[in-house]
Motif scaffolding. Sequence first.
Motif, PDB file in Angstrom:
ATOM      1  N   ALA A  51       1.699   0.983 -11.230  1.00 52.42           N
ATOM      2  CA  ALA A  51       0.691   1.681 -10.432  1.00 52.42           C
ATOM      3  C   ALA A  51       0.972   1.441  -8.955  1.00 52.42           C
ATOM      4  N   ASP A  52       0.919   2.487  -8.159  1.00 48.69           N
ATOM      5  CA  ASP A  52       1.194   2.399  -6.732  1.00 48.69           C
ATOM      6  C   ASP A  52      -0.067   2.075  -5.926  1.00 48.69           C
ATOM      7  N   CYS A  53      -1.200   2.110  -6.560  1.00 47.06           N
ATOM      8  CA  CYS A  53      -2.478   1.926  -5.875  1.00 47.06           C
ATOM      9  C   CYS A  53      -2.776   0.445  -5.649  1.00 47.06           C
ATOM     10  N   PRO A  54      -3.099   0.046  -4.410  1.00 45.83           N
ATOM     11  CA  PRO A  54      -3.358  -1.365  -4.122  1.00 45.83           C
ATOM     12  C   PRO A  54      -4.785  -1.820  -4.423  1.00 45.83           C
ATOM     13  N   ILE A  55      -5.584  -0.964  -5.029  1.00 47.65           N
ATOM     14  CA  ILE A  55      -6.977  -1.304  -5.307  1.00 47.65           C
ATOM     15  C   ILE A  55      -7.057  -1.981  -6.676  1.00 47.65           C
ATOM     16  N   GLY A  56      -7.624  -3.174  -6.681  1.00 42.43           N
ATOM     17  CA  GLY A  56      -7.770  -3.917  -7.923  1.00 42.43           C
ATOM     18  C   GLY A  56      -9.223  -4.111  -8.273  1.00 42.43           C
ATOM     19  N   ASN A  57      -9.455  -4.748  -9.404  1.00 34.42           N
ATOM     20  CA  ASN A  57     -10.814  -5.032  -9.848  1.00 34.42           C
ATOM     21  C   ASN A  57     -10.861  -6.482 -10.304  1.00 34.42           C
ATOM     22  N   LEU A  58     -11.517  -7.325  -9.518  1.00 38.18           N
ATOM     23  CA  LEU A  58     -11.649  -8.739  -9.852  1.00 38.18           C
ATOM     24  C   LEU A  58     -12.987  -8.992 -10.534  1.00 38.18           C
ATOM     25  N   PRO A  59     -12.985  -9.689 -11.670  1.00 39.07           N
ATOM     26  CA  PRO A  59     -14.251 -10.019 -12.330  1.00 39.07           C
ATOM     27  C   PRO A  59     -15.172 -10.778 -11.380  1.00 39.07           C
ATOM     28  N   GLY A  60     -16.395 -10.345 -11.320  1.00 41.32           N
ATOM     29  CA  GLY A  60     -17.370 -10.994 -10.454  1.00 41.32           C
ATOM     30  C   GLY A  60     -17.339 -10.522  -9.010  1.00 41.32           C
ATOM     31  N   VAL A  61     -16.297  -9.794  -8.647  1.00 45.21           N
ATOM     32  CA  VAL A  61     -16.166  -9.285  -7.280  1.00 45.21           C
ATOM     33  C   VAL A  61     -16.261  -7.763  -7.267  1.00 45.21           C
ATOM     34  N   GLY A  62     -15.594  -7.121  -8.197  1.00 42.45           N
ATOM     35  CA  GLY A  62     -15.557  -5.666  -8.260  1.00 42.45           C
ATOM     36  C   GLY A  62     -14.278  -5.147  -7.637  1.00 42.45           C
ATOM     37  N   LEU A  63     -14.319  -3.912  -7.184  1.00 43.23           N
ATOM     38  CA  LEU A  63     -13.136  -3.316  -6.570  1.00 43.23           C
ATOM     39  C   LEU A  63     -12.812  -4.048  -5.280  1.00 43.23           C
ATOM     40  N   CYS A  64     -11.520  -4.274  -5.065  1.00 44.78           N
ATOM     41  CA  CYS A  64     -11.104  -4.973  -3.855  1.00 44.78           C
ATOM     42  C   CYS A  64      -9.659  -4.632  -3.529  1.00 44.78           C
ATOM     43  N   ALA A  65      -9.288  -4.864  -2.284  1.00 42.33           N
ATOM     44  CA  ALA A  65      -7.919  -4.629  -1.829  1.00 42.33           C
ATOM     45  C   ALA A  65      -7.701  -5.401  -0.543  1.00 42.33           C
ATOM     46  N   ARG A  66      -6.467  -5.821  -0.321  1.00 47.81           N
ATOM     47  CA  ARG A  66      -6.103  -6.458   0.943  1.00 47.81           C
ATOM     48  C   ARG A  66      -5.923  -5.363   1.989  1.00 47.81           C
ATOM     49  N   ALA A  67      -6.392  -5.608   3.190  1.00 50.75           N
ATOM     50  CA  ALA A  67      -6.285  -4.626   4.269  1.00 50.75           C
ATOM     51  C   ALA A  67      -4.825  -4.249   4.519  1.00 50.75           C
ATOM     52  N   ALA A  68      -3.928  -5.234   4.520  1.00 46.08           N
ATOM     53  CA  ALA A  68      -2.514  -4.960   4.763  1.00 46.08           C
ATOM     54  C   ALA A  68      -1.915  -4.101   3.656  1.00 46.08           C
ATOM     55  N   SER A  69      -2.341  -4.318   2.418  1.00 49.20           N
ATOM     56  CA  SER A  69      -1.839  -3.519   1.300  1.00 49.20           C
ATOM     57  C   SER A  69      -2.290  -2.077   1.413  1.00 49.20           C
ATOM     58  N   LEU A  70      -3.546  -1.871   1.817  1.00 48.99           N
ATOM     59  CA  LEU A  70      -4.038  -0.505   2.008  1.00 48.99           C
ATOM     60  C   LEU A  70      -3.264   0.203   3.113  1.00 48.99           C
ATOM     61  N   GLU A  71      -3.022  -0.508   4.210  1.00 48.19           N
ATOM     62  CA  GLU A  71      -2.278   0.072   5.332  1.00 48.19           C
ATOM     63  C   GLU A  71      -0.862   0.452   4.911  1.00 48.19           C
ATOM     64  N   ALA A  72      -0.192  -0.439   4.193  1.00 52.69           N
ATOM     65  CA  ALA A  72       1.170  -0.159   3.725  1.00 52.69           C
ATOM     66  C   ALA A  72       1.185   1.016   2.757  1.00 52.69           C
ATOM     67  N   TRP A  73       0.185   1.087   1.888  1.00 47.69           N
ATOM     68  CA  TRP A  73       0.085   2.179   0.924  1.00 47.69           C
ATOM     69  C   TRP A  73      -0.080   3.515   1.654  1.00 47.69           C
ATOM     70  N   LEU A  74      -0.937   3.544   2.678  1.00 49.94           N
ATOM     71  CA  LEU A  74      -1.121   4.761   3.465  1.00 49.94           C
ATOM     72  C   LEU A  74       0.179   5.167   4.154  1.00 49.94           C
ATOM     73  N   GLU A  75       0.901   4.208   4.686  1.00 46.61           N
ATOM     74  CA  GLU A  75       2.177   4.493   5.360  1.00 46.61           C
ATOM     75  C   GLU A  75       3.192   5.068   4.380  1.00 46.61           C
ATOM     76  N   ARG A  76       3.271   4.497   3.159  1.00 48.13           N
ATOM     77  CA  ARG A  76       4.202   4.999   2.146  1.00 48.13           C
ATOM     78  C   ARG A  76       3.915   6.441   1.771  1.00 48.13           C
ATOM     79  N   HIS A  77       2.652   6.832   1.871  1.00 49.35           N
ATOM     80  CA  HIS A  77       2.253   8.178   1.504  1.00 49.35           C
ATOM     81  C   HIS A  77       2.147   9.109   2.715  1.00 49.35           C
ATOM     82  N   GLY A  78       2.626   8.636   3.864  1.00 50.34           N
ATOM     83  CA  GLY A  78       2.675   9.463   5.064  1.00 50.34           C
ATOM     84  C   GLY A  78       1.340   9.776   5.691  1.00 50.34           C
ATOM     85  N   VAL A  79       0.339   8.952   5.418  1.00 50.82           N
ATOM     86  CA  VAL A  79      -0.990   9.201   5.958  1.00 50.82           C
ATOM     87  C   VAL A  79      -1.152   8.587   7.341  1.00 50.82           C
ATOM     88  N   VAL A  80      -0.487   7.470   7.584  1.00 45.68           N
ATOM     89  CA  VAL A  80      -0.602   6.783   8.882  1.00 45.68           C
ATOM     90  C   VAL A  80       0.636   7.041   9.697  1.00 45.68           C
TER      91      VAL A  80
END
Length: 80
Positions: A51-80
């Motif tokens: 999966a290329d998506c940096p969004i995970g699901n941690l028990p007790g936390v819910g959906l989460c992602a590292r800011a740097a991972s989201l930024e890198a993911w956007l760059e890979r997809h030409g959004v940033v």
Amino acid sequence: MTSHPAPPSTAGDLRLITGAKAIAETLGLDERQVYALREAAKKAEAAGKTADCPIGNLPGVGLCARAASLEAWLERHGVV
């Protein structure tokens, strides 16, 4: 937006962004789209694909992602 600061000695933006709303705000999407991205990633993982998506699901936390991972993911997809 809920985020947790990274330790001061780390490089990059390692803040943990938690919750669909906070992730949506970071990506410029709505919450429904964030859930759709995560579901697509889960289906890919279940099919044995990477999966290329940096969004995970941690028990007790819910959906989460590292800011740097989201930024890198956007760059890979030409959004940033």
